[in-house]
Design an enzyme around this catalytic site. Structure first.
Site, PDB file in Angstrom:
ATOM      1  N   HIS A 158      -7.016 -11.392  35.530  1.00  0.00           N
ATOM      2  CA  HIS A 158      -6.200 -10.391  36.235  1.00  0.00           C
ATOM      3  C   HIS A 158      -6.581  -8.965  35.859  1.00  0.00           C
ATOM      4  CE1 HIS A 158      -3.096 -13.148  38.001  1.00  0.00           C
ATOM      5  NE2 HIS A 158      -3.711 -13.968  37.163  1.00  0.00           N
ATOM      6  N   ASP A 367      -7.652  -0.472  36.074  1.00  0.00           N
ATOM      7  CA  ASP A 367      -6.658  -1.506  36.386  1.00  0.00           C
ATOM      8  C   ASP A 367      -7.361  -2.643  37.112  1.00  0.00           C
ATOM      9  OD1 ASP A 367      -4.204  -2.767  36.745  1.00  0.00           O
ATOM     10  OD2 ASP A 367      -3.186  -0.927  37.340  1.00  0.00           O
TER      11      ASP A 367
HETATM   12  P1  ADP Z   1       0.411  -4.956  35.673  1.00  0.00           P
HETATM   13  O1  ADP Z   1       0.154  -6.373  35.987  1.00  0.00           O
HETATM   14  O2  ADP Z   1      -0.654  -4.332  34.840  1.00  0.00           O
HETATM   15  O3  ADP Z   1       1.759  -4.705  35.068  1.00  0.00           O
HETATM   16  P2  ADP Z   1       0.625  -4.453  38.590  1.00  0.00           P
HETATM   17  O4  ADP Z   1       0.807  -3.161  39.315  1.00  0.00           O
HETATM   18  O5  ADP Z   1      -0.444  -5.310  39.130  1.00  0.00           O
HETATM   19  O6  ADP Z   1       0.402  -4.105  37.054  1.00  0.00           O
HETATM   20  O7  ADP Z   1       1.961  -5.289  38.666  1.00  0.00           O
HETATM   21  C1  ADP Z   1       3.174  -4.798  38.231  1.00  0.00           C
HETATM   22  C2  ADP Z   1       4.287  -5.636  38.829  1.00  0.00           C
HETATM   23  O8  ADP Z   1       5.445  -5.485  38.014  1.00  0.00           O
HETATM   24  C3  ADP Z   1       4.650  -5.172  40.223  1.00  0.00           C
HETATM   25  O9  ADP Z   1       5.008  -6.284  41.010  1.00  0.00           O
HETATM   26  C4  ADP Z   1       5.855  -4.281  39.974  1.00  0.00           C
HETATM   27  O10 ADP Z   1       6.765  -4.215  41.033  1.00  0.00           O
HETATM   28  C5  ADP Z   1       6.505  -4.913  38.766  1.00  0.00           C
HETATM   29  N1  ADP Z   1       7.184  -3.876  37.974  1.00  0.00           N
HETATM   30  C6  ADP Z   1       6.623  -2.895  37.266  1.00  0.00           C
HETATM   31  N2  ADP Z   1       7.571  -2.091  36.742  1.00  0.00           N
HETATM   32  C7  ADP Z   1       8.728  -2.571  37.143  1.00  0.00           C
HETATM   33  C8  ADP Z   1      10.089  -2.188  36.954  1.00  0.00           C
HETATM   34  N3  ADP Z   1      10.442  -1.134  36.244  1.00  0.00           N
HETATM   35  N4  ADP Z   1      11.051  -2.942  37.532  1.00  0.00           N
HETATM   36  C9  ADP Z   1      10.711  -3.999  38.271  1.00  0.00           C
HETATM   37  N5  ADP Z   1       9.468  -4.423  38.483  1.00  0.00           N
HETATM   38  C10 ADP Z   1       8.484  -3.716  37.931  1.00  0.00           C
HETATM   39  O1  F6P Z   2      -1.438  -8.544  35.064  1.00  0.00           O
HETATM   40  C1  F6P Z   2      -1.930  -8.200  33.810  1.00  0.00           C
HETATM   41  C2  F6P Z   2      -0.990  -8.634  32.708  1.00  0.00           C
HETATM   42  O2  F6P Z   2      -1.640  -8.401  31.532  1.00  0.00           O
HETATM   43  C3  F6P Z   2      -0.607 -10.088  32.692  1.00  0.00           C
HETATM   44  O3  F6P Z   2      -1.537 -10.928  32.126  1.00  0.00           O
HETATM   45  C4  F6P Z   2       0.623 -10.008  31.886  1.00  0.00           C
HETATM   46  O4  F6P Z   2       1.436 -11.116  32.011  1.00  0.00           O
HETATM   47  C5  F6P Z   2       1.271  -8.732  32.405  1.00  0.00           C
HETATM   48  O5  F6P Z   2       0.198  -7.900  32.669  1.00  0.00           O
HETATM   49  C6  F6P Z   2       2.315  -8.119  31.512  1.00  0.00           C
HETATM   50  O6  F6P Z   2       1.954  -8.107  30.178  1.00  0.00           O
HETATM   51  P1  F6P Z   2       2.665  -9.003  29.076  1.00  0.00           P
HETATM   52  O7  F6P Z   2       2.729 -10.394  29.565  1.00  0.00           O
HETATM   53  O8  F6P Z   2       1.829  -8.820  27.857  1.00  0.00           O
HETATM   54  O9  F6P Z   2       4.048  -8.412  28.911  1.00  0.00           O
END
Ligand code: ADP
Ligand code: F6P
Length: 464
Positions: A158, A367
């Site tokens: 991911h 990212d």
């Molecule tokens: P990562 O996997 O690195 O966290 P992504 O942008 O791919 O980044 O995914 C983040 C996911 O987590 C999205 O679906 C987003 O809506 C959710 N998310 C992030 N911050 C919040 C928050 N404060 N409240 C609810 N959902 C959140």
């Molecule tokens: O999508 C990337 C990612 O690192 C996932 O592998 C992971 O579950 C998520 O972000 C949030 O991080 P964590 O599981 O360490 O809280």
């Protein structure tokens, strides 16, 4: 149809209206995929026990089953906080300045991968497809093969795959990547990460690499590496449109902004997301266009993440300080330009917040994909859509070239994009949005999972 067994470190069942939070893109995506396909989701419970037993806790979720195990505190420290989040995460996000190379972390990582293999093997039946997720389990495929498993094994990463020149700074990098080649299928978020991986295999392992098919052959193993850009669960997300919760969230934000345009950021509090740099861009904008102070409201939602890791404590402190300074310098008695909110929200509320925002500011320094960019687009009003500002360093930029693509390292570039977005005529906003929305709608998480599973189920090669 073969049974699907998904393996990931974090197992987190999302509920539309319930408190969501910092669980990240993987959990949100797997919920979508598993609800559609069914199967077992196996991983860490997030809990610690004094002594590891490997005992599985099984629970029925919405159309699938979760099976979780508890880990010992020192395993969590060395495997999750250590090797996964202090070694691999920074390195794979090009931050070798933050990467820590400790033998104990590596040992803990291998130990926990072996524990996972031990607990998983009894669950697996002959025809099952095993689909492993992310950087926590790069060597798990090899461990499963060592236990005699002959099933199809897939891995999806991911996060980005770093350039060879950075990866070779990792001690035992060859061993790690050789272990990965025990998977039958290896998926990446974008062609950029895929190319880096193939480059590494050719250059450092002298593997036989076919760039066109993504086939990598080494020591009798044949793996196929491909790009499978992940999407959001479009249908699930669009079902929030018109709900009371989304509407109320929309009104709350739009109403409290009064006549200012809302800029929104939604990110786990992670140094890869470029959050302090966004404040620098705001600073630049306010310096060059003073009238902007009265015209913009920047809302940053950033729930804390990985709080036991020092670099995460530091980014949190930095952000608090910068936000405080910025607001101190630019606030008035009835105006605060940045609202910095440290918590998670339900997905319906997020929908409403996105829709209330004229600009979606998604500017990670690096990212794997970034699903927030896709959620922001999906939530827009087709008649009066907002503008997505997207870092060219997010995997999503490969698919979303109709966003305003920016260099997130340059405050000047991001400030210029903010100004452009704010002044963009509605015809241009609609034209860009239509193309972006088609990408988000037509490449959703369900199709992503189906594509990966199809290749995993019928690979054009034989396991030796
Ligand atoms: P990562 O996997 O690195 O966290 P992504 O942008 O791919 O980044 O995914 C983040 C996911 O987590 C999205 O679906 C987003 O809506 C959710 N998310 C992030 N911050 C919040 C928050 N404060 N409240 C609810 N959902 C959140
Ligand atoms: O999508 C990337 C990612 O690192 C996932 O592998 C992971 O579950 C998520 O972000 C949030 O991080 P964590 O599981 O360490 O809280």
């Amino acid at each position: 149809m073969s049974r699907l067994i998904v393996v990931s470190n974090r197992v987190s069942v999302t509920k539309g209206r319930g408190a969501a939070g910092a669980q990240g893109g993987l959990a949100v995506a797997m919920n979508g995929a598993l609800r559609k396909h069914g199967g077992i989701w196996f991983g860490w419970s997030g809990n610690e026990v004094a002594r590891f037993t490997g005992q599985l806790t099984m629970q029925r979720a919405d159309g699938f089953t979760t099976a979780t195990i508890d880990l010992e505190p020192h395993d969590v420290d060395e495997y999750y906080n250590g090797y996964a989040n202090r070694t691999l995460w920074p390195l794979f996000h090009y931050r070798i300045d933050l990467a820590e190379y400790e033998t104990e972390f590596g040992r803990g990582y291998e130990r926990v991968n072996e524990q996972f293999a031990n607990s998983l093997v009894p669950l697996v039946e002959e025809e099952d497809l095993v689909w492993v997720q992310d950087y926590h389990f790069l060597p798990l495929g090899e461990r499963l093969r060592a236990h005699g498993l002959k099933n199809r094994l897939g891995l999806f990463l991911h996060i980005p795959w770093p350039p060879t020149r950075l990866l070779v700074s990792l001690p035992y990098h060859e061993r790690l990547v050789r272990a990965m080649l025990h998977y039958d299928v290896i998926g990446f978020q974008s062609t950029e990460w895929l190319e880096s991986f193939l480059h590494y295999c050719r250059k450092e392992l002298q593997a036989d690499v076919d760039e066109d098919s993504g086939t990598v052959q080494l020591d009798g193993h044949v793996a196929v590496a491909r790009a499978f850009p992940i999407g959001i669960d479009y249908k699930e997300f669009m079902a929030f449109r018109g709900t009371q919760t989304a509407q109320r969230a929309y009104e709350r934000l739009a109403g409290s902004a009064r006549n200012r345009s809302v800029v929104i950021g939604v990110d786990r509090l992670d140094y890869s997301k470029g959050l302090p740099e966004r404040i620098d861009a705001m600073e630049r904008l306010f310096t060059t266009h003073e009238d902007m102070v009265n015209r913009l409201l920047y809302v940053q939602i950033a729930p804390p993440s990985r709080e036991d890791v020092r670099s995460y404590q530091e980014i949190r402190a930095t952000l608090e300080q910068k936000t405080g300074q910025f607001n101190g310098a630019h606030s008035d008695v009835d105006l605060v330009p940045i609202r910095y909110v440290n918590r998670g929200f339900g997905r319906a509320e997020l929908f409403g917040f996105y829709r209330a925002a004229r600009i979606g500011l998604v500017t990670p320094m690096r990212d794997g994909m970034n699903l927030v960019a896709k959620e922001y687009v999906a939530a827009q009003d087709p008649e009066d859509p907002g503008v997505l500002i997207l870092s060219r360093f997010a995997g999503a930029a490969e698919q979303m070239s109709d966003a305003l693509l920016v260099n997130s390292h340059s405050a000047e570039d991001v400030a210029r994009a903010l100004w452009t977005a704010l002044h963009m005529p509605v015809e241009e906003r609609r034209a860009r949005w239509e193309k972006l929305n088609a990408v988000v709608r037509d490449h959703d998480v369900i199709g992503w999972a189906e594509d990966f599973i199809a290749l995993l189920a019928a690979p054009p090669f034989h396991h030796m």
